[in-house]
Design an enzyme around this catalytic site. Structure first.
Site, short mmCIF file in Angstrom:
data_model
loop_
_atom_site.label_atom_id
_atom_site.label_comp_id
_atom_site.label_asym_id
_atom_site.label_seq_id
_atom_site.Cartn_x
_atom_site.Cartn_y
_atom_site.Cartn_z
N ARG A 1 -56.70 -4.61 -26.54
CA ARG A 1 -56.95 -5.62 -25.50
C ARG A 1 -57.64 -4.98 -24.29
O ARG A 1 -57.33 -5.28 -23.14
CB ARG A 1 -55.64 -6.28 -25.06
CG ARG A 1 -54.85 -6.94 -26.14
CD ARG A 1 -55.60 -8.09 -26.80
NE ARG A 1 -54.74 -8.73 -27.79
CZ ARG A 1 -54.65 -8.34 -29.06
NH1 ARG A 1 -55.38 -7.33 -29.49
NH2 ARG A 1 -53.85 -8.95 -29.90
N SER B 1 -50.90 -15.52 -25.41
CA SER B 1 -49.98 -14.38 -25.28
C SER B 1 -50.07 -13.81 -23.87
O SER B 1 -51.13 -13.37 -23.44
CB SER B 1 -50.34 -13.29 -26.29
OG SER B 1 -50.23 -13.79 -27.61
N GLU C 1 -51.12 -9.22 -20.50
CA GLU C 1 -52.45 -9.33 -21.08
C GLU C 1 -53.31 -10.22 -20.19
O GLU C 1 -54.54 -10.10 -20.16
CB GLU C 1 -52.34 -9.93 -22.48
CG GLU C 1 -53.62 -9.95 -23.27
CD GLU C 1 -53.41 -10.39 -24.70
OE1 GLU C 1 -54.32 -11.07 -25.23
OE2 GLU C 1 -52.36 -10.10 -25.29
#
Length: 339
Positions: free
Chosen positions: A166, A238, A334
């Protein structure tokens, strides 16, 4: 078409949390020439600039005092094609799942596991989106950009993007310095299926390798069963990254819990699902103001009842505190906080 400039503009339709914050100015452009003109004008005014996609990975904590830029570059061009692979150049403003659908429809393999992820192509390359055992970096060939400060073009090879979990160079060393205008992908024209993740393993029982569309449909069904649709319930997908821990940390947790879900990265490091850690802390369904932990998937924070940015940030902080207290593991967001 003239460049679209809007003043004191609500961003409720440009962030998937559906937070009603305003930007001093919002500019939508349709091609590189328009982008260059906009950047030249903004350099003269010295305004703060933020480039966004669909806002599917953003939490605006306040009104944005500056200019929001958004790409409407939506070209999809097939560059080359042989019996093994196809190379496709895609505009940064293309909806990511529309691209996934077109590739799967043509039975080109590579992005089907990433289906139904909200957002646009440019943001996908910045974020290095991933799901069900695949990260987008695996199919990226190069990323075309414009330097914000100078307007000069620069093409980044995949290696130069410095992709990680990520993560990319565009989120760290070069954050805010380049605007993605197009991404070139390499996909397989022969079956290459990634089916080792969770429920996708059921497709291994098929007599032949499933088509890209069959995998895509399975991924969409799994995501719909676990994740709220952004149009129905505001969220950023998420909220936290899955933490990577030393093997000894994992072993200590496994002493107290049976069948801890995990993925061995190597002999020394283990990835543990953040959703499991949060669930073990009893946070599923926990609410704070109008924000809540999604009752079907604790990795998701939802805007359940007119949540403010402060509600969402406070709930995220509480989750982090509880996970650290119970497991001595720090889970990182995230989602990008925009101050």
């Amino acid at each position: 078409m003239a460049i679209t400039i809007k003043e004191n503009y609500s961003l409720i339709g440009h962030n998937t949390f559906k937070i009603d914050v305003k930007a001093t100015q919002f500019i939508n452009y349709e091609n590189i020439d328009e982008l260059l003109k906009v950047l030249d004008d903004l350099r003269k005014s010295n305004k703060r600039i933020l480039h966004i996609g669909c806002g599917s990975n953003l939490l605006f904590l306040n009104d944005f005092d500056g200019t929001i830029l958004h790409s409407d570059i939506k070209d999809i061009n097939y560059i080359s094609h042989d019996k093994h692979e196809i190379v496709v150049k895609v505009g940064a403003g293309v909806i990511w799942d529309n691209f996934c659908h077109e590739m799967a429809h043509n039975n080109y393999y590579g992005c089907e596991n990433l289906s139904h992820i909200p957002g646009e192509v440019g943001a996908a390359a910045v974020q290095n989106i991933g799901a069900y055992g695949v990260e987008v970096e695996s199919i990226i060939r190069e990323v075309e950009t414009i330097e914000t400060a100078t307007g000069k073009p620069r093409v980044f090879s995949r290696a130069e993007c410095e992709y990680g979990y990520r993560d990319s160079i565009f989120k760290n060393k070069l954050k805010g310095q380049y605007i993605v205008t197009a991404v070139t992908f390499t996909l397989s024209t022969t079956p290459v299926a990634h089916l080792d993740y969770g429920q996708l393993q059921e497709l291994k029982t098929l007599p032949t390798t499933p088509s890209a569309m069959e995998i895509r449909n399975a991924v969409i069904n799994i995501r719909k069963s676990k994740l709220p649709e952004p149009d129905e319930l505001g969220s950023a997908g998420s909220f936290f990254k899955n933490p990577v821990v030393d093997i000894d940390v994992f072993r200590n947790i496994a002493k107290n819990y049976n069948n801890v879900p995990h993925y061995m990265l190597n002999d020394c490091q283990v990835k543990i699902p953040a959703a499991w850690l949060i669930d073990m802390c009893g946070m599923k369904g926990k609410s704070m103001g109008g924000a809540a932990v999604y009752d079907k998937q604790p990795l998701i924070i939802v805007n359940k009842n007119h949540a403010t940015p402060a509600h969402i940030a406070a709930l995220a902080s509480l989750i982090q505190q509880n996970v650290y207290k119970k497991f001595n593991i720090h889970i990182e967001p995230e989602v990008n906080y925009i101050y």
